[in-house]
Design a protein around this motif. Structure first.
Motif, PDB file in Angstrom:
ATOM      1  N   LEU A  34      40.938  52.158  49.367  1.00 39.23           N
ATOM      2  CA  LEU A  34      40.755  51.773  47.964  1.00 39.23           C
ATOM      3  C   LEU A  34      41.137  50.308  47.790  1.00 39.23           C
ATOM      4  CD1 LEU A  34      40.428  52.414  44.857  1.00 39.23           C
ATOM      5  CD2 LEU A  34      42.880  52.969  44.878  1.00 39.23           C
ATOM      6  N   VAL A  35      40.248  49.542  47.175  1.00 35.11           N
ATOM      7  CA  VAL A  35      40.608  48.198  46.734  1.00 35.11           C
ATOM      8  C   VAL A  35      40.249  48.130  45.249  1.00 35.11           C
ATOM      9  CG1 VAL A  35      38.382  47.282  47.558  1.00 35.11           C
ATOM     10  CG2 VAL A  35      40.241  45.719  47.015  1.00 35.11           C
ATOM     11  N   THR A  36      41.231  47.754  44.424  1.00 37.09           N
ATOM     12  CA  THR A  36      41.022  47.806  42.978  1.00 37.09           C
ATOM     13  C   THR A  36      41.913  46.817  42.248  1.00 37.09           C
ATOM     14  OG1 THR A  36      41.028  49.280  41.040  1.00 37.09           O
ATOM     15  CG2 THR A  36      42.757  49.629  42.671  1.00 37.09           C
ATOM     16  N   ASP A  37      41.434  46.379  41.101  1.00 37.82           N
ATOM     17  CA  ASP A  37      42.252  45.578  40.185  1.00 37.82           C
ATOM     18  C   ASP A  37      42.572  46.381  38.926  1.00 37.82           C
ATOM     19  OD1 ASP A  37      39.665  45.605  39.192  1.00 37.82           O
ATOM     20  OD2 ASP A  37      39.656  43.509  38.563  1.00 37.82           O
ATOM     21  N   HIS A  38      42.445  47.703  39.027  1.00 36.67           N
ATOM     22  CA  HIS A  38      42.670  48.598  37.881  1.00 36.67           C
ATOM     23  C   HIS A  38      44.159  48.935  37.812  1.00 36.67           C
ATOM     24  CE1 HIS A  38      41.949  51.806  35.000  1.00 36.67           C
ATOM     25  NE2 HIS A  38      40.687  51.430  34.938  1.00 36.67           N
ATOM     26  N   LYS A  39      44.861  48.295  36.881  1.00 33.91           N
ATOM     27  CA  LYS A  39      46.324  48.395  36.862  1.00 33.91           C
ATOM     28  C   LYS A  39      46.828  49.789  36.496  1.00 33.91           C
ATOM     29  CE  LYS A  39      47.225  47.101  32.037  1.00 33.91           C
ATOM     30  NZ  LYS A  39      47.943  46.194  31.131  1.00 33.91           N
ATOM     31  N   HIS A  40      45.969  50.636  35.936  1.00 30.46           N
ATOM     32  CA  HIS A  40      46.434  51.971  35.525  1.00 30.46           C
ATOM     33  C   HIS A  40      46.914  52.803  36.705  1.00 30.46           C
ATOM     34  CE1 HIS A  40      45.200  50.946  31.616  1.00 30.46           C
ATOM     35  NE2 HIS A  40      43.930  51.273  31.697  1.00 30.46           N
TER      36      HIS A  40
ATOM     37  N   GLU B 274      44.069  42.425  32.382  1.00 29.75           N
ATOM     38  CA  GLU B 274      44.431  43.007  31.080  1.00 29.75           C
ATOM     39  C   GLU B 274      45.934  42.981  30.784  1.00 29.75           C
ATOM     40  OE1 GLU B 274      43.753  47.075  28.463  1.00 29.75           O
ATOM     41  OE2 GLU B 274      44.628  47.114  30.440  1.00 29.75           O
ATOM     42  N   GLY B 275      46.601  41.918  31.092  1.00 28.19           N
ATOM     43  CA  GLY B 275      48.027  41.906  30.800  1.00 28.19           C
ATOM     44  C   GLY B 275      48.852  42.636  31.828  1.00 28.19           C
ATOM     45  N   ASP B 276      48.339  42.780  33.028  1.00 26.74           N
ATOM     46  CA  ASP B 276      49.115  43.321  34.146  1.00 26.74           C
ATOM     47  C   ASP B 276      50.406  42.499  34.298  1.00 26.74           C
ATOM     48  OD1 ASP B 276      50.002  44.224  36.659  1.00 26.74           O
ATOM     49  OD2 ASP B 276      48.605  42.908  37.717  1.00 26.74           O
ATOM     50  N   ASN B 277      51.535  43.180  34.432  1.00 27.60           N
ATOM     51  CA  ASN B 277      52.828  42.484  34.553  1.00 27.60           C
ATOM     52  C   ASN B 277      52.928  41.821  35.926  1.00 27.60           C
ATOM     53  OD1 ASN B 277      53.762  43.259  31.981  1.00 27.60           O
ATOM     54  ND2 ASN B 277      54.279  45.278  32.777  1.00 27.60           N
TER      55      ASN B 277
ATOM     56  N   LYS C 243      52.415  42.468  23.706  1.00 27.43           N
ATOM     57  CA  LYS C 243      53.012  42.166  25.010  1.00 27.43           C
ATOM     58  C   LYS C 243      51.934  42.045  26.087  1.00 27.43           C
ATOM     59  CE  LYS C 243      57.600  44.188  24.253  1.00 27.43           C
ATOM     60  NZ  LYS C 243      58.583  45.200  24.718  1.00 27.43           N
ATOM     61  N   SER C 244      50.976  42.963  26.043  1.00 22.92           N
ATOM     62  CA  SER C 244      49.898  42.916  27.023  1.00 22.92           C
ATOM     63  C   SER C 244      49.063  41.657  26.841  1.00 22.92           C
ATOM     64  CB  SER C 244      49.019  44.166  26.882  1.00 22.92           C
ATOM     65  OG  SER C 244      47.967  44.161  27.821  1.00 22.92           O
ATOM     66  N   ARG C 245      48.778  41.319  25.596  1.00 25.81           N
ATOM     67  CA  ARG C 245      47.968  40.131  25.334  1.00 25.81           C
ATOM     68  C   ARG C 245      48.702  38.857  25.741  1.00 25.81           C
ATOM     69  NH1 ARG C 245      46.117  42.291  19.348  1.00 25.81           N
ATOM     70  NH2 ARG C 245      44.418  43.642  20.055  1.00 25.81           N
ATOM     71  N   ASP C 246      49.992  38.773  25.419  1.00 26.06           N
ATOM     72  CA  ASP C 246      50.763  37.588  25.803  1.00 26.06           C
ATOM     73  C   ASP C 246      50.808  37.442  27.322  1.00 26.06           C
ATOM     74  OD1 ASP C 246      51.173  37.132  23.137  1.00 26.06           O
ATOM     75  OD2 ASP C 246      53.253  37.835  23.101  1.00 26.06           O
ATOM     76  N   GLN C 247      51.015  38.567  28.028  1.00 24.87           N
ATOM     77  CA  GLN C 247      51.035  38.521  29.487  1.00 24.87           C
ATOM     78  C   GLN C 247      49.664  38.129  30.039  1.00 24.87           C
ATOM     79  OE1 GLN C 247      53.783  39.151  31.685  1.00 24.87           O
ATOM     80  NE2 GLN C 247      52.320  38.247  33.132  1.00 24.87           N
ATOM     81  N   ASP C 248      48.608  38.593  29.381  1.00 21.98           N
ATOM     82  CA  ASP C 248      47.259  38.247  29.814  1.00 21.98           C
ATOM     83  C   ASP C 248      47.056  36.734  29.832  1.00 21.98           C
ATOM     84  OD1 ASP C 248      44.424  38.504  30.377  1.00 21.98           O
ATOM     85  OD2 ASP C 248      44.079  38.144  28.252  1.00 21.98           O
ATOM     86  N   PHE C 249      47.529  36.060  28.790  1.00 22.54           N
ATOM     87  CA  PHE C 249      47.336  34.607  28.730  1.00 22.54           C
ATOM     88  C   PHE C 249      48.231  33.882  29.733  1.00 22.54           C
ATOM     89  CE2 PHE C 249      45.369  35.862  24.751  1.00 22.54           C
ATOM     90  CZ  PHE C 249      44.197  35.100  24.798  1.00 22.54           C
ATOM     91  N   VAL C 250      49.365  34.479  30.098  1.00 22.73           N
ATOM     92  CA  VAL C 250      50.167  33.927  31.197  1.00 22.73           C
ATOM     93  C   VAL C 250      49.389  34.061  32.506  1.00 22.73           C
ATOM     94  CG1 VAL C 250      52.231  34.288  32.611  1.00 22.73           C
ATOM     95  CG2 VAL C 250      52.411  34.310  30.109  1.00 22.73           C
ATOM     96  N   ASN C 251      48.830  35.248  32.749  1.00 17.98           N
ATOM     97  CA  ASN C 251      48.095  35.488  33.993  1.00 17.98           C
ATOM     98  C   ASN C 251      46.891  34.558  34.137  1.00 17.98           C
ATOM     99  OD1 ASN C 251      49.890  37.566  34.515  1.00 17.98           O
ATOM    100  ND2 ASN C 251      48.483  39.199  33.900  1.00 17.98           N
ATOM    101  N   ARG C 252      46.240  34.263  33.013  1.00 17.62           N
ATOM    102  CA  ARG C 252      45.027  33.441  33.075  1.00 17.62           C
ATOM    103  C   ARG C 252      45.321  32.034  33.602  1.00 17.62           C
ATOM    104  NH1 ARG C 252      41.070  34.831  27.905  1.00 17.62           N
ATOM    105  NH2 ARG C 252      41.465  37.075  27.815  1.00 17.62           N
ATOM    106  N   ARG C 253      46.541  31.567  33.444  1.00 18.58           N
ATOM    107  CA  ARG C 253      46.896  30.245  33.963  1.00 18.58           C
ATOM    108  C   ARG C 253      46.699  30.168  35.474  1.00 18.58           C
ATOM    109  NH1 ARG C 253      52.922  29.526  31.326  1.00 18.58           N
ATOM    110  NH2 ARG C 253      52.362  29.613  29.100  1.00 18.58           N
TER     111      ARG C 253
END
Length: 584
Positions: free
Chosen positions: A91-97, A120-123, A149-159
């Motif tokens: 399995l290779v995935t970016d699905h954080k669930h 999607e705001g993965d920690n 929290k998820s949205r704020d983390q998402d914008f951190v990750n996008r950097r």
């Protein structure tokens, strides 16, 4: 024998050129169609993400017994069965669930697995003082708090993902291609490349935005709600979604290139699929979690190539569902299907369009139960409240992000085993907070999808409704559904047209008792009132306040609700009530 499954999340069938769409740029999905068999009537089973994935492992409906949850001890995972029989599974995935409380038992079923971070705001990236981004969406403070929290983390990750090469979709497919590059000469393996896109947030590299005349800079986060956003935001969300689908299309092309490069067509099955669709304002809804499961969500794309028959560039009309995928993989690798697995191999449909099921059933846990025969779609509403009728059956009490609370567990009892739990008794836990309430407000809905595929016109036909309910009831019995569900849906009687007419009257009469002496200007306000008093501890006092008014219009309704809950809570309460006032 080898197999590759390329899976996307929230991919709309009707926005692909392979299914006739001329607006979305998807040449590789068209190329895929020419290389595979495309299914016209492929349906979801249990909604949304992890319930669908549970079915893709077990081949059983999830939504009759459980909401979001993990694989459990008694379950038959097709992936694990393959692994135990010497087939290497990766399995290779970016699905954080898969790495959250409610999905943490899926990835260990594979021989190996690789998690691509950042969606999607993965920690993922650690920033203590995260900047807060106000997206200015029209939603209640409670909803903002839940998602901020998820949205704020998402914008951190996008950097850390400013180039396409760092985008999770790119890294996920590239990791899958690396597995193929390494192992294409080996035999007996299964590769699952599972991409989170085009699930929101619609985070899209500029290259794909330009294909639609769009500029970078929009956040790409829709509000899961009724259609309450301004026209410009709606247009941007739709445009960004289409651009993200075009990006998915580009990476479908890379997988097809690998099949061509190594001539995998001679001995490798290819499946390209999704878990469910997504509403982009159709029926005045956004998302996929709380509304009726319209075809934009339920009727999903499915492509398959079987090297045994080598059939390409053909379409199939027979019904099929996600629960059929595990049986198909086991059949392909020559393995026996466990008796508990309800899905059927798609081999007969692929080769001769030979039906393997007369109906497809699907739904959310605790909501309307839905069925289609490929010509009609019927959505059957509950006839009573959830209390005393909806329970979580599990020995692993986890929600999407958390363990069950001690308050939830205080009401649990031990139930007898179901026919499919291999003698294991289960915890029976009163369900709470499963995506909404008052689902009977949607009422029963019958659509003739041959002539109305967009489901814009409900029809009345008690004979057809009766036939489809009888099919639902039979499928519930075959799946050993909990006994209390029959009363919840009004199936604890002989089903015939006269009984259905009586049932409609009983629902109206039960509501009439709760609103006796109160007059409303609209049906929506009446449903808002019913949802309000059912969830308030001092319902009798509230009813008296409403009865003092000669006529309840929108202004008076909001005023009385605010007087009851206070200004501090009014926005959150009205957010929930507005959802419960949606009747379509």
């Amino acid at each position: 024998m080898k197999a590759v499954m390329l899976m996307f999340d929230s991919l709309r069938k009707d926005l692909l050129s392979a299914y006739g769409n001329e607006e979305t740029i998807t040449p590789n999905f068209q190329r895929l169609k020419e290389k595979t068999v495309a299914f016209e009537h492929f349906y979801v089973g249990s909604m949304p993400c992890m319930p669908a994935r549970r079915e893709l492992h077990t081949g059983r409906y999830n939504f009759l017994h459980r909401s979001w949850g993990p694989l459990e001890a008694w379950e038959n995972s097709a992936v694990e069965i393959m692994k135990k029989h010497g087939i290497y599974t990766h399995l290779v995935t970016d699905h954080k669930h898969y790495w959250r409380d409610g999905g943490a038992t899926y990835h260990p079923r594979y021989s190996s697995y690789e998690f691509i971070r950042g969606q999607e705001g993965d920690n993922w990236k650690g920033v203590v003082d995260k900047p807060h981004v106000d997206l200015k969406l029209n939603e209640a403070p409670l909803s903002k708090k839940f998602k901020s929290k998820s949205r704020d983390q998402d914008f951190v990750n996008r950097r850390y993902m400013r180039e396409e090469a760092m985008h999770p979709l790119c890294r996920t497919v590239q990791a899958g291609l690396e597995f193929i590059d390494t192992n294409y000469q080996s035999d007996q393996w299964y590769l699952q490349i599972e991409c989170f896109d085009p699930h929101e947030p619609f985070f899209v590299p500029e290259k794909y935005l330009k294909m639609y005349g769009l500029e970078d800079g929009f956040h790409g986060w829709p509000s899961y709600y009724y259609n309450n956003q301004d026209g410009r935001t709606n247009a941007l969300l739709k445009g960004y979604y289409k651009a993200l689908v075009s990006m998915c299309d580009a990476y479908v092309g890379k997988v097809l290139d690998a099949f061509d490069r190594y001539d995998l067509w001679k001995d490798t099955m290819l499946i390209v699929n999704t878990d469910h669709g997504f509403l982009l304002g159709e029926h005045d809804w956004w998302g996929k979690n709380i509304m009726p499961i319209y075809n934009e969500i339920a009727n999903i794309p499915f492509f398959i190539y079987d090297p045994r028959s080598k059939i390409q560039n053909e379409q199939r009309q027979s019904l099929a569902q996600n629960i059929d995928v595990p049986a198909t993989l086991l059949d392909y690798f020559g393995l026996d299907k466990p008796q508990e697995m309800m899905g059927q191999s798609l081999k007969g449909i692929i080769e001769k369009d030979e039906p393997n099921r007369p109906y497809a059933m699907y739904g959310y846990f605790g909501s309307n139960i839905n069925i289609t025969d490929g010509h009609y779609t019927y959505m059957h509403a509950p006839i009573t409240d959830e209390k005393d009728h909806i329970f979580e059956y599990t020995i692993m009490p986890t929600h999407i992000n958390s363990l069950f609370s001690t308050k939830e567990l205080q009401g649990m009892t031990l139930s007898k085993p179901f026919s499919f739990t291999k003698g294991v008794p289960l915890l029976k836990i009163p369900a709470q907070g499963f995506g909404g309430s008052n689902y009977h407000r949607f009422k029963n809905r019958l659509y003739h999808i041959d002539v109305d595929p967009k489901q814009t016109r409900k029809i009345e036909d008690k004979e057809i409704q009766c036939r489809l309910i009888q099919a639902i009831k039979k499928m519930m019995e075959e799946n050993d559904a909990p006994s209390e569900l029959y009363a919840f849906y009004g199936f604890d009687h002989e089903i015939n047209p006269e009984y259905l007419k009586l049932l409609d009257r009983q629902v109206v009469e039960s509501e009439a008792e709760l609103i006796q002496g109160i007059n409303f200007t609209t049906e929506e306000l009446k449903e808002g009132y019913l949802a309000f008093i059912k969830n308030m501890p001092d319902a009798s006092c509230i009813a008296e306040c409403f009865k003092k008014q000669a006529l309840i219009d929108e202004t008076i309704f909001y005023q009385l609700v605010e007087e009851t809950v206070g200004k501090e809570r009014i926005n959150d309460v009205m957010y929930q009530l507005n959802l419960n006032m949606r009747l379509d």
